[in-house]
Scaffold this active site. Structure first.
Site: not given
Length: 201
Positions: A12-13, A62, A86, A152
């Site tokens: 995940r970012h 992101r 996402e 995401h």
């Protein structure tokens, strides 16, 4: 017999201001904050030790800005794919959970009870899991290769459900990934197996 040990790492970012404020990002293109950039630098050093054969990322800033130092540290080119974005959360995007509950009470209640609802008129977990899985499974990974996919929270959860053959209604059983936390899936003879979940630097 050769033991196949292809690995998928779902990362995940890093942190954004929306994460701090508890705002629903969906496909809004929110950049990393200072902490997020620092988290990306730290996680890049950890993953470089493995090292991955390929690094793929969502094209949203992101995720991309988290993936860039990872790819650099691992010495592999960064590939961007919008299928790792996402979930599209439509009219929920930019709202806090409280605002979403206020504006979309029926949808919110359905989602809270585990129904795979297209929140805000966007996408379901099932739809996002299918598009993201298709992206990862297209990668020509060597038999012992590791693929890092920078994505995401919602899409990671959807991907895990899809690759593990879990119904979307059960996705709530998978804890959401923290910022720059990851899950590791290993290919076994009967499909993908979850080896680690929500690991962190």
């Amino acid at each position: 017999a050769d033991v196949l040990s292809r690995r998928l790492v779902l990362l995940r970012h890093g942190r954004t201001t929306h994460n701090v404020e508890g705002r629903i990002q969906g496909q809004l293109d929110i950049p990393l904050d200072q902490v997020g950039h620092e988290q990306a630098r730290v996680v890049a050093q950890v993953l470089a030790a493995w090292p991955p054969s390929a690094v793929l990322s969502s094209d949203l800033a992101r995720a991309r800005n988290t993936a860039e130092p990872v790819a650099l540290a691992c010495g592999v080119p960064l590939q961007l794919d919008p299928r790792l974005r996402e979930l599209d959360l439509g009219r929920w995007q930019g709202l806090t959970a409280g605002e979403a509950l206020e504006q979309f009470p029926d949808e919110y209640e359905a989602w809270r009870t585990g129904v795979d609802v297209a929140r805000g008129g966007g996408e379901t977990y099932e739809q996002a899991g299918a598009r993201a899985a298709q992206c990862l499974l297209e990668v020509d990974l060597p038999a012992d290769g590791t693929l890092v996919a920078v994505t995401h929270g919602g899409t990671a959860r959807a991907l895990l459900g899809t690759l593990l053959g879990m119904p979307a209604e059960s996705s709530w059983r998978l804890a959401a990934l923290g910022n720059t936390c990851w899950s590791v899936l290993v290919e076994a003879d009967r499909g993908w197996r979850l080896e680690r979940h929500n690991a962190s630097p």
